[in-house]
Design an enzyme around this catalytic site. Structure first.
Site, PDB file in Angstrom:
ATOM      1  CD  GLN A  11      -1.455   0.230   3.630  1.00 31.47           C
ATOM      2  OE1 GLN A  11      -2.422   0.965   3.398  1.00 31.47           O
ATOM      3  NE2 GLN A  11      -1.276  -0.316   4.810  1.00 31.47           N
ATOM      4  CG  LEU A  12       4.594   3.757   2.135  1.00 35.07           C
ATOM      5  CD1 LEU A  12       3.883   5.100   1.963  1.00 35.07           C
ATOM      6  CD2 LEU A  12       5.368   3.716   3.448  1.00 35.07           C
ATOM      7  CE1 TYR A  60       4.880 -12.923   9.243  1.00 31.66           C
ATOM      8  CE2 TYR A  60       3.677 -11.497  10.754  1.00 31.66           C
ATOM      9  CZ  TYR A  60       3.859 -12.727  10.163  1.00 31.66           C
ATOM     10  OH  TYR A  60       3.003 -13.762  10.476  1.00 31.66           O
ATOM     11  CB  THR A  61       2.300  -5.292   8.590  1.00 32.22           C
ATOM     12  OG1 THR A  61       1.658  -5.879   7.459  1.00 32.22           O
ATOM     13  CG2 THR A  61       3.475  -4.441   8.135  1.00 32.22           C
ATOM     14  CB  THR A 100       5.070   0.833  13.816  1.00 32.16           C
ATOM     15  OG1 THR A 100       3.768   0.710  14.386  1.00 32.16           O
ATOM     16  CG2 THR A 100       6.025  -0.020  14.639  1.00 32.16           C
ATOM     17  CG  ASP A 101       1.213   3.552  16.129  1.00 25.82           C
ATOM     18  OD1 ASP A 101       1.520   2.770  15.199  1.00 25.82           O
ATOM     19  OD2 ASP A 101       0.055   3.623  16.581  1.00 25.82           O
ATOM     20  CE1 TYR A 124       4.913  -4.307  12.148  1.00 24.77           C
ATOM     21  CE2 TYR A 124       3.694  -3.037  13.781  1.00 24.77           C
ATOM     22  CZ  TYR A 124       4.313  -3.135  12.544  1.00 24.77           C
ATOM     23  OH  TYR A 124       4.342  -2.036  11.717  1.00 24.77           O
ATOM     24  CD1 TRP A 152      -3.063   2.908  14.478  1.00 28.86           C
ATOM     25  CD2 TRP A 152      -5.127   3.765  14.525  1.00 28.86           C
ATOM     26  NE1 TRP A 152      -3.591   2.634  15.714  1.00 28.86           N
ATOM     27  CE2 TRP A 152      -4.866   3.144  15.769  1.00 28.86           C
ATOM     28  CE3 TRP A 152      -6.352   4.385  14.328  1.00 28.86           C
ATOM     29  CZ2 TRP A 152      -5.803   3.131  16.811  1.00 28.86           C
ATOM     30  CZ3 TRP A 152      -7.270   4.365  15.362  1.00 28.86           C
ATOM     31  CH2 TRP A 152      -7.011   3.739  16.586  1.00 28.86           C
TER      32      TRP A 152
END
Length: 302
Positions: A11-12, A60-61, A100-101, A124, A152
């Site tokens: 997606q990114l 890996y998300t 990531t947050d 993760y 998000w």
């Protein structure tokens, strides 16, 4: 300038390629051409291609599945970055690492700044935190790495919460959605723009990377409940879906998952805004733009 993008079909990655400056020579990789689960291949690929920059947006998300597939998660999210870093020490390029947050535990009651103490709650988040630590150790002193944390992530492409919710609104009458996890939804469209701004800013080799850890998310905060409700409203208004499910707010302990998640993971963007002289779009506006793009390009939401 030669830019290697990992996860280019994600997606990114797709948003990055769409918004890439014409002067950029892009090496677009995916699992078939560069498998981050084979870390040694990561080293060899960089040595062979000698990019000026790596934008590492592959990861890996699957947060819950990562609890079961720890070894694979660490290989993809941590070990690959170690080999990228060692290769860059040889060829002299730089890396923009998307993080990531979820490196934070969510116990703050105010937005996290880049220097806030990390304490990930799940595998993760830990794997991404360790990747950051690797870059701090190997590349920060040589001005070769930037970590960009976001939260998000949603967009018109790939698998993400927005597209899932559009689909579920269409097929279900009622959705139970968590209301006590809070962050800032971020569109891949706005994040890609910021990535290119960072590359442009830091590509001046005379500049010292004084802020090697940056944050970016869209403005405003929301719970998953708020996000789900708004997606239904805008999706219906835009004609993407022909019905809206009833959204029922529930607590996190009513929706059992394998991985713990932070209850509050809002990121403080102020350093990035000031550094790059950027304005920040509200997440609701970004959702409208994403829905418009899905309609215009006839992108499947299932």
């Amino acid at each position: 300038m030669k830019i290697l993008i990992t996860g280019a079909d994600g997606q990114l990655g797709k948003s990055l390629i769409e918004q890439a400056p014409q002067s950029i020579d892009i090496i677009a990789t995916n699992k078939k051409t560069l498998n981050l689960a084979c870390p040694k291949d990561c080293y060899d690929y960089i040595i062979s291609n000698k990019p000026d920059w790596i934008i590492n947006c592959a990861a890996y998300t699957n947060v819950d599945k990562a609890e079961e597939e720890k070894e694979l998660t660490y290989k993809v999210n941590k070990e690959s970055v170690f080999h990228f870093a060692n290769a860059l020490k040889v060829v002299g390029g730089r890396i923009l690492q998307i993080s990531t947050d979820y490196v934070f535990d969510g116990k703050n009651n105010s937005p996290y700044n880049p220097s806030s103490k990390k304490n990930p709650l799940n595998i993760y988040g830990l794997s991404k935190s360790l990747a950051e630590d690797t870059l701090v150790k190997l590349l920060f002193k040589t001005n070769q790495a930037i970590v960009l944390r976001t939260s998000w992530l949603i967009g018109p492409y790939g698998n993400n919460f927005l597209k899932k919710m559009l689909y579920y609104h269409q097929i279900k009458d009622r959705l139970d959605i968590v209301y006590d996890q809070i962050s800032s939804p971020t569109s891949t469209i706005s994040l890609a723009e910021v990535c290119w701004e960072i590359i442009n800013f830091y590509s001046n080799k005379s500049k010292i990377i004084s802020d090697p850890i940056l944050h970016w998310s869209n403005s405003g905060i929301a719970s998953w409940y708020d996000l789900s409700f708004f997606i239904g409203e805008i999706g219906f208004e835009a004609g993407l879906i022909n019905q809206k499910a009833e959204i029922n707010p529930i607590k996190s302990d009513q929706y059992i998952t394998k991985a713990a998640r932070p209850h509050f993971s809002v990121l403080d963007n102020s350093i990035t805004k000031s550094l790059l002289n950027l304005s920040v779009s509200h997440w609701q506006r970004e959702i409208k733009l994403i829905c418009d793009k899905i309609i215009k390009e006839n992108i499947e939401i299932k």
